[in-house]
Design a protein around this motif. Structure first.
Motif, mmCIF file in Angstrom:
data_model
loop_
_atom_site.group_PDB
_atom_site.id
_atom_site.type_symbol
_atom_site.label_atom_id
_atom_site.label_comp_id
_atom_site.label_asym_id
_atom_site.label_seq_id
_atom_site.Cartn_x
_atom_site.Cartn_y
_atom_site.Cartn_z
ATOM 1 N N GLY A 549 0.775 -1.129 -0.067
ATOM 2 C CA GLY A 549 -0.004 -0.126 -0.057
ATOM 3 C C GLY A 549 0.840 1.311 0.072
ATOM 4 N N ASN A 550 2.039 1.305 -0.093
ATOM 5 C CA ASN A 550 2.948 2.233 -0.063
ATOM 6 C C ASN A 550 3.095 2.856 -1.859
ATOM 7 N N VAL A 551 2.922 4.242 -1.701
ATOM 8 C CA VAL A 551 3.125 4.554 -3.150
ATOM 9 C C VAL A 551 4.577 5.092 -3.291
ATOM 10 N N LEU A 552 5.174 4.448 -4.238
ATOM 11 C CA LEU A 552 6.468 4.783 -4.466
ATOM 12 C C LEU A 552 6.658 5.826 -5.621
ATOM 13 N N ARG A 553 7.594 6.579 -5.480
ATOM 14 C CA ARG A 553 8.001 7.823 -6.421
ATOM 15 C C ARG A 553 9.134 7.566 -7.120
ATOM 16 N N GLN A 554 9.048 7.726 -8.400
ATOM 17 C CA GLN A 554 10.218 7.820 -9.297
ATOM 18 C C GLN A 554 10.365 9.457 -9.476
ATOM 19 N N PRO A 555 11.199 10.158 -8.997
ATOM 20 C CA PRO A 555 11.266 11.550 -9.179
ATOM 21 C C PRO A 555 11.593 12.073 -10.648
ATOM 22 N N ALA A 556 11.201 13.195 -11.186
ATOM 23 C CA ALA A 556 11.792 13.634 -12.308
ATOM 24 C C ALA A 556 13.194 14.103 -11.845
ATOM 25 N N TRP A 557 14.135 14.198 -13.107
ATOM 26 C CA TRP A 557 15.459 14.512 -12.673
ATOM 27 C C TRP A 557 15.714 15.972 -13.403
ATOM 28 N N SER A 558 16.414 17.060 -12.992
ATOM 29 C CA SER A 558 16.754 18.212 -13.407
ATOM 30 C C SER A 558 18.044 18.678 -13.187
ATOM 31 N N VAL A 559 18.539 19.568 -14.100
ATOM 32 C CA VAL A 559 19.879 19.860 -13.832
ATOM 33 C C VAL A 559 20.004 21.348 -14.442
ATOM 34 N N PHE A 560 21.095 22.001 -13.539
ATOM 35 C CA PHE A 560 21.240 23.431 -13.784
ATOM 36 C C PHE A 560 22.014 23.589 -15.019
ATOM 37 N N GLU A 561 21.446 24.689 -15.818
ATOM 38 C CA GLU A 561 22.072 24.649 -17.165
ATOM 39 C C GLU A 561 21.969 26.204 -17.559
ATOM 40 N N GLY A 562 23.205 27.112 -17.753
ATOM 41 C CA GLY A 562 22.924 28.294 -17.898
ATOM 42 C C GLY A 562 22.511 29.181 -16.650
ATOM 43 N N GLY A 563 22.381 28.398 -15.534
ATOM 44 C CA GLY A 563 21.816 29.126 -14.417
ATOM 45 C C GLY A 563 20.417 28.877 -14.189
ATOM 46 N N ARG A 564 19.830 27.790 -15.147
ATOM 47 C CA ARG A 564 18.306 27.679 -15.216
ATOM 48 C C ARG A 564 18.237 26.188 -14.920
ATOM 49 N N ILE A 565 16.976 26.006 -14.440
ATOM 50 C CA ILE A 565 16.785 24.494 -14.109
ATOM 51 C C ILE A 565 16.172 23.871 -15.611
ATOM 52 N N ARG A 566 16.820 22.913 -15.868
ATOM 53 C CA ARG A 566 16.342 22.226 -17.102
ATOM 54 C C ARG A 566 16.014 20.755 -16.826
ATOM 55 N N PRO A 567 15.054 20.154 -17.409
ATOM 56 C CA PRO A 567 14.574 18.929 -17.454
ATOM 57 C C PRO A 567 15.625 17.985 -17.862
ATOM 58 N N VAL A 568 16.057 16.804 -17.276
ATOM 59 C CA VAL A 568 16.550 15.848 -17.644
ATOM 60 C C VAL A 568 15.844 14.719 -18.424
ATOM 61 N N VAL A 569 16.160 14.287 -19.902
ATOM 62 C CA VAL A 569 15.236 13.585 -20.434
ATOM 63 C C VAL A 569 16.217 12.052 -20.455
ATOM 64 N N ASP A 570 15.799 11.129 -19.888
ATOM 65 C CA ASP A 570 16.134 9.898 -19.641
ATOM 66 C C ASP A 570 15.475 8.868 -20.799
ATOM 67 N N GLY A 571 16.342 7.823 -21.129
ATOM 68 C CA GLY A 571 16.018 6.900 -21.949
ATOM 69 C C GLY A 571 15.549 5.625 -20.957
ATOM 70 N N GLY A 572 15.392 4.511 -21.260
ATOM 71 C CA GLY A 572 15.459 3.287 -20.579
ATOM 72 C C GLY A 572 14.103 2.637 -20.678
ATOM 73 N N LEU A 573 13.744 1.991 -19.298
ATOM 74 C CA LEU A 573 12.440 1.229 -19.320
ATOM 75 C C LEU A 573 11.270 2.147 -19.516
#
Length: 584
Positions: A549-573
């Motif tokens: 009954g535990n909700v498990l979270r896979q967070p989104a991933w971000s990176v600082f780029e040019g002083g701004r927060i940008r989404p990291v786009v992952d491949g995989g499953l």
């Protein structure tokens, strides 16, 4: 003995059925009965002495049976030396077949203490069902210890999974952590293969499957579910309740946090296409003692589902209630197991740290330098990260704690350099806020430590937002919310009316997004329960439900780029996504 005979017979006649029996008659039977009565009263030492005294006057089978019972009583008392002494007086050839299993259990326990797990395992080849109920926990725990010490972690976890329902409630959380620790030591391929081979109904599958979900891996088959947990689903799997109760501390110490959660719930509610539930809020006033009262009030009002409560102590108070007929999605975790049909959702630092560790492991970044700011949240994150990393075969190469009131951290960083030689590590993890990270980054570079991948906990967003200053953070990757930096179907648009809400901006956005997901999850719990391969693309990340009954979270991933927060786009499953068409 002549004078005490009537009293002994009265005591013997008053015992509960099912006590261990010894082939004896007359006064000997009565002495044995008195010893059993002493054990039932918690007087294990007195019982052990009674059994030993009776054994010393006996011969043959009765002597060995009484010494075996004395050894068990001494162990129950905690005197292991006396237990071993009594066990050495037992002639195993004289024991009945059922008693030999009990003898093997005590001998295996002794061998484990002497560092002989292989010999202990050879003794534990029977079935726990052949033992009296009170001795079955020791059987499972001894087999688990012997298996673990002989490198059979998966099988050891299996023994502990069979031990779990036999334990008092207060000990179940610790046993579950042991199971998770054993499973964490397996590589992905072994965990998948061994999990798939488990027969239907095996209690270990719930734990093994949950471990797979935490790693972002697919289940070989769905979990076994309790009857009645799932029902007829609406299109897309969304099943809104007609009457939804929300238990939040709208006043008191947690009121500010609750306001952001409440506003997130309401924004998701009004973004949801009809039919929408009738939502009613109940104030727990940041007082755990009021939780039961509010839950019962919501039940009387006809609530079909409950969101909340929020505080950890409040959740503990809810789960301590004798009955919970209305399914709840709690907004924090507690060590108590959830009743069937209920769920919990949390943004704890420990769960985030687990996700960071898994990400580094998948990139083969196994030796990590960790740097924290000494706060309680940072330390919780780093402790959990270190535990998960080492369980999975990694190691902490060096660690440092900086003082946030200082700007020069050269002393701490030079100690890290000396510990690693500046080379013997794969990545750096920061558990600091943006201000400290902006000071650390150039100092790391100055002493030659910034040539490895840099990661951070989500603390790094606290105090960020100035593009010019945040250029110092470029290249640092961290677990992030999916919302508002990404478009998440089914969630309110971040550039709409919610952008003007104080409860949705800055550091409060995290709890606002948490509220959005809580509202959406309550409608998808049936779908997630019935199909564990399903994922809700949530505002806080990708959400799945484990077997407990535990909700498990896979967070989104971000990176600082040019002083701004940008989404990291992952491949995989890829996983089946649900909820994309439920709201707009």
């Amino acid at each position: 003995m002549t004078r005490t005979w009537p009293l002994l017979m009265v005591l013997a006649a008053s015992l509960l059925a099912g006590c261990a029996s010894i082939p004896s008659t007359g006064a000997d039977a009565a002495v044995h009965a008195v010893g059993e009565r002493m054990l039932a009263e918690g007087r294990a030492r007195d019982a052990a002495l009674a059994f030993e005294n009776a054994a010393s006057a006996e011969r043959g089978t009765r002597r060995s049976e009484l010494y075996l019972r004395a050894a068990e009583a001494w162990r129950q008392d905690g005197d292991l030396t006396a237990s071993d002494r009594a066990l050495s007086a037992v002639d195993v050839r004289r024991l009945a077949p059922a008693s030999r299993t009990r003898f093997d259990l005590l001998l295996a326990d002794q061998q484990l203490r002497r560092g002989q797990p292989g010999l202990a395992l050879d003794r534990l080849t029977g079935r726990a069902a052949a033992l009296p109920e009170a001795q079955r926990p020791l059987w499972h725990r001894s087999r688990a210890e012997a298996l673990a010490k002989t490198g059979q972690s998966f099988d050891a976890a299996g023994e502990l999974s069979r031990l779990q329902p036999l334990l008092p409630r207060a000990e179940q959380a610790g046993n579950r952590r042991e199971i998770e620790h054993l499973l964490a030591g397996l590589d992905d391929a072994s965990l998948i293969q061994r999990s798939a081979a488990l027969p239907a109904g095996d209690p270990l599958y719930r734990y093994a499957g949950s471990a797979l979900i935490k790693r972002g891996l697919e289940l070989p088959r769905p979990f076994d579910r309790d009857a009645g947990q799932s029902g007829q689903l609406a299109a897309g799997g969304f099943r809104p309740a007609r009457q939804l109760a929300v238990l939040l501390p709208l006043t008191g110490a947690l009121a500010s946090a609750a306001e952001s959660v409440r506003d997130g719930i309401l924004s998701a509610h009004f973004a949801q296409d009809p039919p929408r539930p009738n939502v009613r809020f109940y104030d727990t006033a940041s007082e755990p003692a009021r939780v039961a009262e509010r839950y019962l009030e919501a039940q009387r009002d006809g609530a079909e589902r409950v969101i909340g409560p929020l505080g950890r102590d409040e959740v503990a108070a809810l789960l301590a209630m004798p009955e919970l007929p209305v399914p709840a999605l709690t907004l924090n975790r507690d060590s108590q197991a959830l009743p069937p049909g209920h769920a919990s959702f949390s943004l704890s630092p420990e769960e985030e740290a687990d996700a960071i560790a898994e990400r580094l492991i998948r990139r083969n970044l196994l030796r990590v330098v960790v740097i924290g700011d000494g706060t309680a949240v940072a330390q919780r994150s780093l402790d959990a990260f270190a535990a998960r990393l080492t369980e999975r075969g990694g190691a902490i190469a060096a660690s440092a704690v900086i003082d946030p009131t200082f700007s020069n951290h050269s002393t701490a960083l030079n100690a890290v350099f000396d510990a690693t030689g500046g080379e013997h590590f794969d990545a750096i993890l920061l558990a600091v806020q943006a201000r400290e990270a902006r000071l650390l980054a150039p100092q790391l570079a100055a002493i030659g430590l910034k040539h490895r991948p840099l990661f951070a906990t989500s603390q790094i967003v606290l105090g960020s937002g100035d593009t010019r200053l945040d250029r110092e953070l470029d290249g640092i990757e961290f677990p992030d919310l999916a919302w508002p930096n990404r478009h998440v179907p089914g969630t309110p648009r971040a550039d709409g009316a919610v952008s003007r809400l104080p409860s949705a901006r800055g550091v409060r956005a995290r709890l606002f997004a948490f509220g959005i997901d809580a509202y959406r999850l309550i409608g998808y719990l049936d779908q997630l329960s019935a199909n564990p391969g399903s994922t809700v693309n949530g505002a806080t990340g990708d959400l799945r439900l484990d077997a407990f009954g535990n909700v498990l979270r896979q967070p989104a991933w971000s990176v600082f780029e040019g002083g701004r927060i940008r989404p990291v786009v992952d491949g995989g499953l890829t996983t089946e996504s649900i909820g994309a068409d439920a709201a707009h």
